[in-house]
Design a protein around this motif. Structure first.
Motif, PDB file in Angstrom:
ATOM      1  N   ALA A   1       0.866  -1.184   0.000  1.00 56.33           N
ATOM      2  CA  ALA A   1       0.000   0.000   0.000  1.00 56.33           C
ATOM      3  C   ALA A   1       0.896   1.224   0.000  1.00 56.33           C
ATOM      4  N   ARG A   2       0.343   2.358  -0.365  1.00 53.43           N
ATOM      5  CA  ARG A   2       1.115   3.615  -0.359  1.00 53.43           C
ATOM      6  C   ARG A   2       1.167   4.145   1.069  1.00 53.43           C
ATOM      7  N   HIS A   3       2.364   4.149   1.661  1.00 55.89           N
ATOM      8  CA  HIS A   3       2.475   4.477   3.084  1.00 55.89           C
ATOM      9  C   HIS A   3       1.967   5.878   3.417  1.00 55.89           C
ATOM     10  N   ASP A   4       2.380   6.881   2.654  1.00 50.34           N
ATOM     11  CA  ASP A   4       1.921   8.243   2.937  1.00 50.34           C
ATOM     12  C   ASP A   4       0.403   8.352   2.839  1.00 50.34           C
ATOM     13  N   ALA A   5      -0.173   7.709   1.827  1.00 48.63           N
ATOM     14  CA  ALA A   5      -1.609   7.813   1.615  1.00 48.63           C
ATOM     15  C   ALA A   5      -2.396   7.212   2.776  1.00 48.63           C
ATOM     16  N   VAL A   6      -1.830   6.201   3.418  1.00 48.11           N
ATOM     17  CA  VAL A   6      -2.505   5.609   4.582  1.00 48.11           C
ATOM     18  C   VAL A   6      -2.609   6.641   5.703  1.00 48.11           C
ATOM     19  N   ALA A   7      -1.509   7.347   5.970  1.00 48.80           N
ATOM     20  CA  ALA A   7      -1.537   8.399   6.990  1.00 48.80           C
ATOM     21  C   ALA A   7      -2.500   9.502   6.601  1.00 48.80           C
ATOM     22  N   TRP A   8      -2.464   9.928   5.349  1.00 44.95           N
ATOM     23  CA  TRP A   8      -3.344  11.017   4.903  1.00 44.95           C
ATOM     24  C   TRP A   8      -4.808  10.609   4.983  1.00 44.95           C
ATOM     25  N   GLY A   9      -5.113   9.376   4.591  1.00 46.25           N
ATOM     26  CA  GLY A   9      -6.500   8.929   4.626  1.00 46.25           C
ATOM     27  C   GLY A   9      -7.064   8.892   6.036  1.00 46.25           C
ATOM     28  N   TYR A  10      -6.282   8.359   6.976  1.00 41.47           N
ATOM     29  CA  TYR A  10      -6.746   8.333   8.363  1.00 41.47           C
ATOM     30  C   TYR A  10      -6.823   9.730   8.954  1.00 41.47           C
ATOM     31  N   ALA A  11      -5.870  10.587   8.612  1.00 44.19           N
ATOM     32  CA  ALA A  11      -5.909  11.957   9.122  1.00 44.19           C
ATOM     33  C   ALA A  11      -7.168  12.670   8.631  1.00 44.19           C
ATOM     34  N   ARG A  12      -7.451  12.521   7.365  1.00 42.57           N
ATOM     35  CA  ARG A  12      -8.632  13.154   6.778  1.00 42.57           C
ATOM     36  C   ARG A  12      -9.907  12.627   7.428  1.00 42.57           C
ATOM     37  N   GLY A  13      -9.978  11.299   7.626  1.00 40.03           N
ATOM     38  CA  GLY A  13     -11.164  10.709   8.235  1.00 40.03           C
ATOM     39  C   GLY A  13     -11.364  11.141   9.672  1.00 40.03           C
ATOM     40  N   ALA A  14     -10.265  11.246  10.430  1.00 40.54           N
ATOM     41  CA  ALA A  14     -10.370  11.677  11.826  1.00 40.54           C
ATOM     42  C   ALA A  14     -10.790  13.135  11.905  1.00 40.54           C
ATOM     43  N   ASP A  15     -10.192  13.965  11.063  1.00 40.78           N
ATOM     44  CA  ASP A  15     -10.535  15.393  11.060  1.00 40.78           C
ATOM     45  C   ASP A  15     -12.002  15.611  10.727  1.00 40.78           C
ATOM     46  N   GLN A  16     -12.511  14.867   9.777  1.00 45.23           N
ATOM     47  CA  GLN A  16     -13.914  15.011   9.400  1.00 45.23           C
ATOM     48  C   GLN A  16     -14.860  14.676  10.548  1.00 45.23           C
ATOM     49  N   ARG A  17     -14.378  13.889  11.493  1.00 47.25           N
ATOM     50  CA  ARG A  17     -15.204  13.490  12.643  1.00 47.25           C
ATOM     51  C   ARG A  17     -14.897  14.320  13.889  1.00 47.25           C
ATOM     52  N   GLY A  18     -14.224  15.458  13.707  1.00 53.50           N
ATOM     53  CA  GLY A  18     -14.050  16.404  14.796  1.00 53.50           C
ATOM     54  C   GLY A  18     -12.774  16.298  15.577  1.00 53.50           C
ATOM     55  N   VAL A  19     -11.868  15.372  15.218  1.00 51.47           N
ATOM     56  CA  VAL A  19     -10.602  15.219  15.929  1.00 51.47           C
ATOM     57  C   VAL A  19      -9.669  16.375  15.569  1.00 51.47           C
ATOM     58  N   ASP A  20      -8.998  16.960  16.555  1.00 47.10           N
ATOM     59  CA  ASP A  20      -8.000  17.997  16.313  1.00 47.10           C
ATOM     60  C   ASP A  20      -6.650  17.346  16.051  1.00 47.10           C
ATOM     61  N   LEU A  21      -6.068  17.613  14.889  1.00 46.93           N
ATOM     62  CA  LEU A  21      -4.747  17.110  14.526  1.00 46.93           C
ATOM     63  C   LEU A  21      -3.770  18.266  14.671  1.00 46.93           C
ATOM     64  N   ILE A  22      -2.921  18.186  15.681  1.00 43.73           N
ATOM     65  CA  ILE A  22      -2.077  19.322  16.044  1.00 43.73           C
ATOM     66  C   ILE A  22      -0.627  18.963  15.747  1.00 43.73           C
ATOM     67  N   GLN A  23      -0.062  19.638  14.739  1.00 41.88           N
ATOM     68  CA  GLN A  23       1.307  19.386  14.323  1.00 41.88           C
ATOM     69  C   GLN A  23       2.266  20.345  15.027  1.00 41.88           C
TER      70      GLN A  23
END
Length: 417
Positions: free
Chosen positions: A180-202
């Protein structure tokens, strides 16, 4: 924003001006119900499943750098469920099932390709071990096909079958495995979590974990103090360092694992191939580069770079298995920091401090475990009870000796796993 073929076509015809950011860039709030330390694949998947499966949204993921900048972006992208021991077998089977529905669930192309994984064997003893492993996989409900020498030759005719020291006797083929594409896995989960209200703080490094009367109360960060009722530590090779902030000493050693990629070549390797007499594994990316790796560098380190003896060792194994790759130019290499346990199996458990949870010790198995790890860790954090698929990943097995899962039978030396 949902992806579809029609949307991609429309954006392509209008200059791609309609795309929006995949996730927000919020400021940290003073308090959350749950704080996840670590914005890699496991941490992002945990946050996603906490929101999706358990209806929780007052969650923050804290990442000291950028999302996906650690091991989830520094690996050879292999996905498989070919484990043999009870405990590991159930978990990786569970994770593979999640992989198979991941793109539809996330509405994101993680480029999951079930091109198969072929583990070669080179002796009668290795054949016997492959038969046992294959039977365990089939009993678990996964797929395994034992191939003789000619069966392997039909699949991958370019190998050196008659190597004097390591002739190919056959292989164990796992068709549902792949990449699988490693970066895309992180991006997909990040996008899904953000859409459900999770704060992603870099750019938010955790510098302390607050514990009062035996219970976690929050964390100290480079962007201020954050209170939390529950804290999950999911930081791969930095697990020992972060756990030490709460006064814990983990049975973890951190080692460097290097990986390599060549220049782009025409389609050549359509499966994942592993060498049984030297720790070497190779596949070909969708861009044409040969992606391969081998053993860890064999000394403890927190540096995300490797040494030249390990490079030589990996190249030797590759040339032994398939001399044809000798003229391919290596474009780049990178190192990931592996959190190695004494038995080579992971930890998903409570930390012994109320409200503090651990997810670590993935050794070589971190990438393929991302969906299963996040799913099981979210269950543990939300309910306080281990998920059935991860029930044996207990921390206290290293204290009691009960439930040790030494998949490779190499004993209690971290760097041999």
């Amino acid at each position: 924003m949902r992806f579809s073929g029609l949307r991609v076509l429309r954006e392509g015809l209008t200059g791609n001006r309609g795309w929006t950011a995949h996730w927000r860039d919020p400021e940290p709030r003073p308090a959350y119900d749950i704080v996840i330390i670590g914005g890699g694949g496991h941490g992002l998947a945990t946050a996603y499943y906490l929101a999706r499966e358990h209806g929780l949204s007052n969650i923050a993921v804290l990442e000291k750098g950028y999302l996906g900048g650690g091991n989830v972006g520094r690996n050879t992208t292999i996905v498989r469920a070919n484990y043999g021991l009870p405990g590991n077998s159930e978990f990786y089977s569970h994770s593979l099932k999640l992989w198979e529905g991941l793109e539809q669930e996330l509405n994101f192309n993680v480029m999951h390709s079930q091109r198969g994984v072929l583990n070669l064997f080179h002796s009668d003893g290795q054949r016997d071990a492959s038969v046992r492993r294959g039977n365990a996989m089939v009993n678990q409900g996964d797929d395994a096909i034992l191939l003789d020498r000619e069966g392997v030759r039909r699949m991958v005719p370019y190998l050196d079958f008659d190597n004097a020291r390591f002739p190919v006797y056959g292989g164990l083929y796992h068709p549902r495995g792949g990449t699988a594409r490693h970066d895309a896995v992180a991006w997909g989960y990040a996008r899904g979590a953000d859409q459900r209200g999770v704060d992603l703080i870099q750019n938010c490094e955790v510098t302390g974990i607050d514990v009062e009367n035996g219970a976690v109360t929050g964390v100290q960060t480079t962007r201020g103090a954050i209170r939390a009722k529950k804290v999950g530590i999911v930081v791969a090779g930095r697990s020992s360092q972060v756990a030490a902030l709460a006064g814990m000493r983990l049975p973890i050693e951190s080692h460097v694992l290097q990986a390599f990629v060549t220049e782009g070549l025409k389609p050549l390797i359509d499966t994942v191939v592993t060498f049984g007499m030297g720790h070497f594994y190779i596949s070909q990316s969708d861009k044409g580069g040969l992606v391969f790796g081998g053993d860890i560098d064999m000394y403890a380190s927190y540096a995300a770079r490797g040494n030249l003896p390990a490079v030589e060792h990996v190249m030797e194994a590759g040339m032994t298995l398939m001399p044809m790759i000798g003229k391919a130019r290596v474009l780049r290499s990178w190192g990931g920091i592996m959190d190695m346990t004494p038995d080579g199996s992971p930890i998903i458990d409570k930390a012994g401090i109320d409200g503090l949870f651990l997810n670590c010790g993935w050794c070589y198995g971190g990438f393929k475990a991302v969906p299963g790890s996040g799913h099981c860790f979210a269950h543990l954090i939300a309910t306080g009870q281990p998920h059935a698929a991860a029930a044996q990943f207990r921390l206290d097995r290293f204290r009691t000796g009960v439930g040790i899962m030494d998949e490779e039978g190499t004993g209690a030396q971290h760097n041999l796993h």
